[in-house]
Design an enzyme around this catalytic site. Structure first.
Site, PDB file in Angstrom:
ATOM      1  N   TYR A 135       0.814  -1.215   0.000  1.00 21.88           N
ATOM      2  CA  TYR A 135       0.000   0.000   0.000  1.00 21.88           C
ATOM      3  C   TYR A 135       0.849   1.267   0.000  1.00 21.88           C
ATOM      4  O   TYR A 135       0.373   2.328  -0.387  1.00 21.88           O
ATOM      5  CB  TYR A 135      -0.912   0.025   1.231  1.00 21.88           C
ATOM      6  CG  TYR A 135      -2.207  -0.739   1.064  1.00 21.88           C
ATOM      7  CD1 TYR A 135      -2.205  -2.113   0.888  1.00 21.88           C
ATOM      8  CD2 TYR A 135      -3.429  -0.082   1.102  1.00 21.88           C
ATOM      9  CE1 TYR A 135      -3.390  -2.818   0.749  1.00 21.88           C
ATOM     10  CE2 TYR A 135      -4.619  -0.774   0.965  1.00 21.88           C
ATOM     11  CZ  TYR A 135      -4.594  -2.140   0.786  1.00 21.88           C
ATOM     12  OH  TYR A 135      -5.768  -2.819   0.653  1.00 21.88           O
ATOM     13  N   LYS A 187       2.293 -15.090   4.845  1.00 22.14           N
ATOM     14  CA  LYS A 187       2.510 -16.054   3.763  1.00 22.14           C
ATOM     15  C   LYS A 187       4.007 -16.337   3.720  1.00 22.14           C
ATOM     16  O   LYS A 187       4.650 -16.262   2.675  1.00 22.14           O
ATOM     17  CB  LYS A 187       1.966 -15.470   2.445  1.00 22.14           C
ATOM     18  CG  LYS A 187       1.893 -16.441   1.295  1.00 22.14           C
ATOM     19  CD  LYS A 187       0.883 -17.570   1.452  1.00 22.14           C
ATOM     20  CE  LYS A 187       1.073 -18.591   0.342  1.00 22.14           C
ATOM     21  NZ  LYS A 187       0.308 -19.837   0.568  1.00 22.14           N
ATOM     22  N   ASP A 219      -3.920 -18.155   3.185  1.00 20.51           N
ATOM     23  CA  ASP A 219      -4.881 -18.994   2.450  1.00 20.51           C
ATOM     24  C   ASP A 219      -5.609 -19.935   3.407  1.00 20.51           C
ATOM     25  O   ASP A 219      -6.836 -20.075   3.369  1.00 20.51           O
ATOM     26  CB  ASP A 219      -4.197 -19.757   1.301  1.00 20.51           C
ATOM     27  CG  ASP A 219      -2.928 -20.491   1.720  1.00 20.51           C
ATOM     28  OD1 ASP A 219      -2.416 -20.243   2.836  1.00 20.51           O
ATOM     29  OD2 ASP A 219      -2.441 -21.321   0.927  1.00 20.51           O
ATOM     30  N   ASP A 243      -6.777  -6.495   4.613  1.00 21.48           N
ATOM     31  CA  ASP A 243      -7.842  -5.980   3.744  1.00 21.48           C
ATOM     32  C   ASP A 243      -8.700  -7.137   3.240  1.00 21.48           C
ATOM     33  O   ASP A 243      -9.931  -7.101   3.306  1.00 21.48           O
ATOM     34  CB  ASP A 243      -7.207  -5.235   2.557  1.00 21.48           C
ATOM     35  CG  ASP A 243      -8.252  -4.776   1.556  1.00 21.48           C
ATOM     36  OD1 ASP A 243      -9.270  -4.218   1.997  1.00 21.48           O
ATOM     37  OD2 ASP A 243      -8.048  -4.984   0.347  1.00 21.48           O
ATOM     38  N   ASP A 247     -12.927  -8.681   4.495  1.00 24.58           N
ATOM     39  CA  ASP A 247     -14.147  -8.771   3.685  1.00 24.58           C
ATOM     40  C   ASP A 247     -14.794 -10.140   3.913  1.00 24.58           C
ATOM     41  O   ASP A 247     -16.019 -10.250   4.053  1.00 24.58           O
ATOM     42  CB  ASP A 247     -13.853  -8.570   2.190  1.00 24.58           C
ATOM     43  CG  ASP A 247     -14.021  -7.116   1.753  1.00 24.58           C
ATOM     44  OD1 ASP A 247     -13.829  -6.220   2.608  1.00 24.58           O
ATOM     45  OD2 ASP A 247     -14.334  -6.875   0.580  1.00 24.58           O
TER      46      ASP A 247
HETATM   47  C1  IPM Z   1     -10.673  -0.951   3.024  1.00 30.18           C
HETATM   48  C2  IPM Z   1     -10.799  -0.585   1.582  1.00 30.18           C
HETATM   49  C3  IPM Z   1      -9.584   0.226   1.162  1.00 30.18           C
HETATM   50  C4  IPM Z   1      -8.334  -0.577   1.417  1.00 30.18           C
HETATM   51  C5  IPM Z   1      -9.666   0.701  -0.304  1.00 30.18           C
HETATM   52  C6  IPM Z   1     -10.893   1.559  -0.531  1.00 30.18           C
HETATM   53  C7  IPM Z   1      -8.429   1.386  -0.778  1.00 30.18           C
HETATM   54  O1  IPM Z   1     -10.935  -1.728   0.799  1.00 30.18           O
HETATM   55  O2  IPM Z   1     -10.643  -0.037   3.870  1.00 30.18           O
HETATM   56  O3  IPM Z   1     -10.644  -2.137   3.348  1.00 30.18           O
HETATM   57  O4  IPM Z   1      -7.920  -1.392   0.586  1.00 30.18           O
HETATM   58  O5  IPM Z   1      -7.746  -0.407   2.474  1.00 30.18           O
HETATM   59 MN    MN Z   2     -11.135  -3.564   1.929  1.00 26.04          MN
END
Ligand code: IPM
Ligand code: MN
Length: 348
Positions: A135, A187, A219, A243, A247
């Site tokens: 990042y 990893k 993974d 990140d 999700d």
């Molecule tokens: C998050 C989002 C951000 C990230 C994006 C919008 C750049 O996905 O906060 O998880 O990858 O950190």
């Molecule tokens: Mn994200």
């Protein structure tokens, strides 16, 4: 009475709608302390009109706040990354918010898509490093524009960067009423540089003999999230892996409509946000759940030192979720965003 200065960054898409509900709830829990809200317009609309993202003067004002609530950023009219880098990363990196704290907590069984799992199985805390990895830093190109082109993005991990997030994770595990375990997610079997995480972890772990050590490749972590989420307590991981796994974490706790997080520098101004994005197609329709933003507001109160008010917000959200009044937390629930906010206020 202690007054906290709280920045409100509505942002793009549905961001302003959900941030407004978070503010509505925050206003109702000012018990023994006060909140003073200041709006900041960091958004695609402003950028498209004026070219401005986060002007230095406003950045300095944000730096002086007690904390911030952020709705969401992202707009299809802007090239990918412009708002993310110009606003989100400006705040994350500029304010050195090195912790991205993302609780993965299932509040009620009916929200869980995994058969046979309940709230006792899904209660973990992901500590995502928030300032390094792929990042940060620029992309480099060799032979750009030719068939021999190579694009290079470095993933950078400093000893200090690993140390502070790993130590934070161990401290959380000690504080939590959980399994007293910190799982390092990396990893290291494929990415050579990840061995620094193992070394730093071993060093920090010496200070926490009461906390169980645990390691999982990223993974396998995805596999365990679905198969045996009860394995986890606190997880610590790189920016990119954090990140991705959060999700997945959001889905096992009920979906993007419920997952909250905080970009934190302990003891300093921090930025709390729902994990979901700006969902442009729902903009202005008042269809999406504000619960993630409201839970983020709860985390904000915890951060500034008001854990009782924070717990009240979380308990009110749980009450709403457990009631039959809210059939679901996705955009098809049929209950408008502001009405869900009112339900939380009523449940406080
Ligand atoms: C998050 C989002 C951000 C990230 C994006 C919008 C750049 O996905 O906060 O998880 O990858 O950190
Ligand atoms: Mn994200």
């Amino acid at each position: 009475m202690k007054t906290y200065k709280i920045g409100v960054i509505g942002g793009d898409g549905i961001g302003p709608e959900v941030a407004a509900e978070a503010v509505k709830v925050l206003k109702r829990v000012q018990d023994g302390f006060a909140l003073d809200f200041v709006n900041f317009d960091f958004s695609a609309d402003r950028y498209l009109k004026s070219g401005e993202l986060v002007p230095d003067k406003e950045f300095d004002e944000v730096a002086k706040l007690d904390s911030c609530i952020l709705g969401a950023l992202g707009d299809p009219r802007c090239a990918p990354g412009v708002l993310e880098r110009g606003i989100l990363f400006r705040l994350r990196f500029g304010l050195d918010l090195f912790v991205n704290l993302r609780p993965v907590k299932l509040y009620t069984e009916k929200l869980c898509p995994i058969k046979g799992k309940g709230p006792k199985d899904i209660d973990m805390l992901v500590c995502r490093e928030n300032t390094e990895d792929a990042y940060s830093g620029e992309a480099r190109y060799e032979n750009k524009g030719t068939k021999n082109e190579v694009a290079i993005q470095e993933a950078r991990y400093s000893w200090k960067g690993c140390e502070r997030i790993i130590r934070f994770a161990f401290e959380q595990a000690r504080k939590r009423n959980g399994k007293k375990k910190v799982t390092l997610v990396d990893k290291a079997n494929a990415v050579r540089a990840h061995e620094i995480w193992r070394r730093v972890y071993a060093e920090v772990a010496k200070d926490f003999p009461d906390i169980q050590q645990d390691f999982a490749y990223v993974d396998a972590t995805c596999m365990w999230f679905v198969k045996n989420p009860e394995h986890f307590d606190v997880l610590v991981t790189t920016n990119m892996f954090g990140d991705i796994i959060t999700d997945l974490g959001a889905m096992i706790q009920g979906g993007m409509g419920i997952a909250a997080g905080g970009n934190i520098h302990p003891g300093k101004v921090s930025v709390f946000e729902p994990i979901h994005g700006s969902a442009p197609k729902y903009k202005g329709l008042k269809k999406v759940s504000p619960l993630a933003a409201i839970l983020a507001a709860g985390m904000l109160l915890d951060h500034v030192g008001q854990p009782k008010a924070a717990a009240r917000i979380e308990a009110a959200v749980v009450k709403v979720l457990q009631s039959d009044a809210l059939p679901s937390i996705d955009a098809s629930s049929g209950i408008p965003t502001d009405k869900v906010g009112d339900m939380v206020v009523a449940a406080l």
